[in-house]
Design an enzyme around this catalytic site. Sequence first.
Site, mmCIF file in Angstrom:
data_model
loop_
_atom_site.group_PDB
_atom_site.id
_atom_site.type_symbol
_atom_site.label_atom_id
_atom_site.label_comp_id
_atom_site.label_asym_id
_atom_site.label_seq_id
_atom_site.Cartn_x
_atom_site.Cartn_y
_atom_site.Cartn_z
ATOM 1 N N LYS A 131 -19.027 13.052 -26.046
ATOM 2 C CA LYS A 131 -18.599 12.914 -24.442
ATOM 3 C C LYS A 131 -20.002 12.941 -23.128
ATOM 4 O O LYS A 131 -21.075 13.207 -23.394
ATOM 5 C CB LYS A 131 -17.453 14.267 -23.559
ATOM 6 C CG LYS A 131 -17.417 14.001 -22.203
ATOM 7 C CD LYS A 131 -16.912 15.420 -22.281
ATOM 8 C CE LYS A 131 -16.916 15.496 -20.813
ATOM 9 N NZ LYS A 131 -15.648 16.217 -20.471
ATOM 10 N N GLU A 186 -12.561 25.235 -10.210
ATOM 11 C CA GLU A 186 -13.377 25.448 -11.407
ATOM 12 C C GLU A 186 -14.368 26.522 -11.444
ATOM 13 O O GLU A 186 -15.273 26.630 -10.493
ATOM 14 C CB GLU A 186 -14.060 24.257 -12.080
ATOM 15 C CG GLU A 186 -14.051 24.342 -13.438
ATOM 16 C CD GLU A 186 -14.530 23.216 -14.346
ATOM 17 O OE1 GLU A 186 -14.313 23.436 -15.674
ATOM 18 O OE2 GLU A 186 -14.463 21.977 -14.315
#
Length: 410
Positions: A131, A186
């Site tokens: 990723k 977040e």
Amino acid sequence: MHTAADLLAAYLPGSYYFSSPRGVLLADGVHARVGGTAGARGRGAAAALAAATRDGVEEPVAVGAIGFWPDAEATLFLPSVVRRAAPLTGRKPAPAGLAPRWSITHRPAPRMYADSVRRALDIIHAGGLDKVVLARCLELTADAPVRVPQLLTRLVRNDPAAYAFALDVSAPGDAAPRTLLGASPELLVARRGDTVVANPLAGSVPRAADDADNQSRIRDLRRSPKDRAEHAHVAAQVAAVLRRHCVALDVPEPTVVGTPTMWHLSTRITGRLADPGHPDSSALALAEALHPTPAVCGVPEQPARTTIADLEPEDRGYYSGLVGWVDAHGDGEWVVTIRSAEVYGRTVRAFAGAGIVAGSDPAAELAETSAKFRTLLGALGVDGGLSEPGSESRAGAPETGTAGHGEVIA
């Protein structure tokens, strides 16, 4: 007794502002600067806080922000004056007042960003990466200086449950004051006593205006192999880091949480510290140990950093770093610096990124970044600035209902 509204109204450029579901902090002045190199700033903050306590400072805190790269800028200090209030509650109409005309420059151009996603997919398919998070930048220029207090107020009022922040990050030689501000969804890590909480978000889809469409998107997100794999990378790494410091750790199955513009896969990880008094167990030290998570960098970390450096034309600066506070007991909150921008003079420089894994679609990743930009663009009053080919199909319209950040779909 201050209220959250009082502190928001009292913010002026140069102040430090941080609000969260835990409360609001407004700080002014500089009592001391925090030193330390990358990865050791938690210990630097602890030393500065201990010295302030010995000097008679009541309940000192260290506040600030750290950039994405190991050698990036950092602004960390102990303020002279700190005021606190209970959390701001209730979503209210954002005040008027930001009405300049804007010109927008894409860095890189949308098609070049999509090409970068394709290049990253080639690296992933060749086995060099699992990723990587690729970001792009919008540089907006107004016809008048940007009024930072009004912009912060609009960000907070649009989503009072977000982690909103604003601080001066001016550097020597800057022609105008530079303010980092945003409304992050977040939580990187929070600590209270021996309890730590991290809430990584990864795997996302833009929110729609239609409730039925939203329900469909939530179902698709929950079932998506691509998004679940992307999220699993992040949750696994965060849990692995916290296990080194905790005697107990709860890692539940992911849920879906909503913000006014996005839906995210979310895992709220909770742990109990083995040694809360250890210098590496403070909120800032834990945040440094966690940074960067795969939510903003990738897996494996070093090849992901190399890919970001090769494929992103703009330096991220403070974007995808961390911002927050820590006190002399080691308690505090640090969030990921996303849905953020740097403001200086008439210029606003904003970033948004998307996680690229096997199965990613360049057009969809471009659309995801467009949706994430809406947090800042909405607060700026910018409409229609992101009409790139291919971005409308997945981005949908901005949310117009009452649901907002923190809405959880099990």
